[in-house]
Design a protein around this motif. Structure first.
Motif, PDB file in Angstrom:
ATOM      1  N   THR A   1     -29.203 -34.565 -85.340  1.00 32.30           N
ATOM      2  CA  THR A   1     -29.431 -34.081 -83.977  1.00 32.30           C
ATOM      3  C   THR A   1     -30.007 -35.194 -83.113  1.00 32.30           C
ATOM      4  O   THR A   1     -29.590 -35.384 -81.953  1.00 32.30           O
ATOM      5  CB  THR A   1     -30.362 -32.858 -83.994  1.00 32.30           C
ATOM      6  OG1 THR A   1     -29.750 -31.825 -84.778  1.00 32.30           O
ATOM      7  CG2 THR A   1     -30.632 -32.331 -82.592  1.00 32.30           C
ATOM      8  N   ALA A   2     -30.942 -35.954 -83.663  1.00 38.62           N
ATOM      9  CA  ALA A   2     -31.537 -37.065 -82.919  1.00 38.62           C
ATOM     10  C   ALA A   2     -30.491 -38.127 -82.593  1.00 38.62           C
ATOM     11  O   ALA A   2     -30.476 -38.677 -81.478  1.00 38.62           O
ATOM     12  CB  ALA A   2     -32.691 -37.679 -83.710  1.00 38.62           C
ATOM     13  N   LEU A   3     -29.592 -38.424 -83.520  1.00 41.55           N
ATOM     14  CA  LEU A   3     -28.555 -39.433 -83.270  1.00 41.55           C
ATOM     15  C   LEU A   3     -27.600 -38.992 -82.168  1.00 41.55           C
ATOM     16  O   LEU A   3     -27.224 -39.791 -81.304  1.00 41.55           O
ATOM     17  CB  LEU A   3     -27.794 -39.754 -84.553  1.00 41.55           C
ATOM     18  CG  LEU A   3     -28.582 -40.524 -85.607  1.00 41.55           C
ATOM     19  CD1 LEU A   3     -27.781 -40.625 -86.913  1.00 41.55           C
ATOM     20  CD2 LEU A   3     -28.969 -41.902 -85.102  1.00 41.55           C
ATOM     21  N   VAL A   4     -27.212 -37.724 -82.180  1.00 43.98           N
ATOM     22  CA  VAL A   4     -26.329 -37.222 -81.124  1.00 43.98           C
ATOM     23  C   VAL A   4     -27.066 -37.239 -79.786  1.00 43.98           C
ATOM     24  O   VAL A   4     -26.486 -37.600 -78.753  1.00 43.98           O
ATOM     25  CB  VAL A   4     -25.800 -35.812 -81.467  1.00 43.98           C
ATOM     26  CG1 VAL A   4     -25.035 -35.209 -80.286  1.00 43.98           C
ATOM     27  CG2 VAL A   4     -24.895 -35.875 -82.701  1.00 43.98           C
ATOM     28  N   ALA A   5     -28.349 -36.902 -79.794  1.00 43.01           N
ATOM     29  CA  ALA A   5     -29.137 -36.937 -78.558  1.00 43.01           C
ATOM     30  C   ALA A   5     -29.269 -38.362 -78.026  1.00 43.01           C
ATOM     31  O   ALA A   5     -29.171 -38.591 -76.810  1.00 43.01           O
ATOM     32  CB  ALA A   5     -30.517 -36.323 -78.796  1.00 43.01           C
ATOM     33  N   VAL A   6     -29.460 -39.331 -78.913  1.00 41.19           N
ATOM     34  CA  VAL A   6     -29.531 -40.732 -78.479  1.00 41.19           C
ATOM     35  C   VAL A   6     -28.199 -41.153 -77.869  1.00 41.19           C
ATOM     36  O   VAL A   6     -28.170 -41.825 -76.835  1.00 41.19           O
ATOM     37  CB  VAL A   6     -29.910 -41.659 -79.657  1.00 41.19           C
ATOM     38  CG1 VAL A   6     -29.635 -43.120 -79.333  1.00 41.19           C
ATOM     39  CG2 VAL A   6     -31.369 -41.462 -80.032  1.00 41.19           C
ATOM     40  N   LEU A   7     -27.117 -40.765 -78.497  1.00 36.68           N
ATOM     41  CA  LEU A   7     -25.800 -41.114 -77.985  1.00 36.68           C
ATOM     42  C   LEU A   7     -25.601 -40.553 -76.577  1.00 36.68           C
ATOM     43  O   LEU A   7     -25.229 -41.283 -75.649  1.00 36.68           O
ATOM     44  CB  LEU A   7     -24.727 -40.573 -78.934  1.00 36.68           C
ATOM     45  CG  LEU A   7     -23.334 -41.096 -78.799  1.00 36.68           C
ATOM     46  CD1 LEU A   7     -23.270 -42.563 -79.186  1.00 36.68           C
ATOM     47  CD2 LEU A   7     -22.401 -40.296 -79.687  1.00 36.68           C
ATOM     48  N   GLN A   8     -25.864 -39.264 -76.404  1.00 35.44           N
ATOM     49  CA  GLN A   8     -25.681 -38.639 -75.090  1.00 35.44           C
ATOM     50  C   GLN A   8     -26.664 -39.203 -74.070  1.00 35.44           C
ATOM     51  O   GLN A   8     -26.300 -39.467 -72.925  1.00 35.44           O
ATOM     52  CB  GLN A   8     -25.807 -37.117 -75.202  1.00 35.44           C
ATOM     53  CG  GLN A   8     -24.681 -36.476 -75.976  1.00 35.44           C
ATOM     54  CD  GLN A   8     -23.321 -36.801 -75.396  1.00 35.44           C
ATOM     55  OE1 GLN A   8     -23.071 -36.628 -74.202  1.00 35.44           O
ATOM     56  NE2 GLN A   8     -22.411 -37.277 -76.238  1.00 35.44           N
ATOM     57  N   GLY A   9     -27.895 -39.402 -74.481  1.00 33.77           N
ATOM     58  CA  GLY A   9     -28.878 -40.000 -73.584  1.00 33.77           C
ATOM     59  C   GLY A   9     -28.542 -41.434 -73.239  1.00 33.77           C
ATOM     60  O   GLY A   9     -28.783 -41.885 -72.112  1.00 33.77           O
ATOM     61  N   GLY A  10     -27.950 -42.142 -74.181  1.00 30.57           N
ATOM     62  CA  GLY A  10     -27.521 -43.516 -73.922  1.00 30.57           C
ATOM     63  C   GLY A  10     -26.472 -43.575 -72.816  1.00 30.57           C
ATOM     64  O   GLY A  10     -26.501 -44.468 -71.964  1.00 30.57           O
TER      65      GLY A  10
END
Length: 150
Positions: A111-120
């Motif tokens: 979940t954190a990795l997907v959030a970083v991707l979208q936030g990026g």
């Protein structure tokens, strides 16, 4: 158009479904590739993207008409659920194979990795600089590799 679709909502749903399918196919190509779990996740996160356009599926969350219509929102929700779940599966495989510390929570980390991707995507678009996206990805991978047992 009306020969193939009953109206604009059906056309929109077909376009969203196609976009979501393409995202899943590109992601799976990286996930199914060779290498360790970290290498495969990194291949996905680092793959070539048109960062300043944003995520083709993630952008849809900013469309109030898509989010208000359960039928149009469904493929967006399903795609993010699939992506998070698939990364979680990879991380669980890596943990089971001894690649990660046993304390790693695959679901939370995915979940954190997907959030970083979208936030990026958001940060890069705000800055007008795709390098911001790359920095976010490398930061996330740095945290992930600290959890890896090399």
């Amino acid at each position: 158009m009306y020969h193939h679709f009953s109206g604009k909502p059906d056309l929109a749903l077909a376009a969203i479904d196609r976009t979501a399918k393409e995202l899943r196919e590109r992601a799976e190509a990286a996930f199914a590739g060779p290498g360790t779990t970290v290498e495969r996740v990194a291949a996905y996160l680092r793959r070539e993207r048109d960062v300043l356009k944003g995520c083709p599926v993630g952008r849809l969350t900013q469309d109030p008409d898509v989010m208000a219509d359960p039928g149009l929102r469904r493929p967006v929700e399903e795609t993010f659920a699939w992506l998070t779940g698939r990364i979680g599966e990879l991380l669980e495989e890596g943990r089971a194979a001894g690649e990660f510390d046993a304390r790693l929570d695959p679901a939370a980390t995915a979940t954190a990795l997907v959030a970083v991707l979208q936030g990026g995507y958001v940060l890069a678009r705000a800055a007008g600089d795709p390098g911001v996206f790359a920095t976010a990805v490398e930061g996330a991978l740095g945290l992930l590799t600290r959890s890896a047992l090399f």
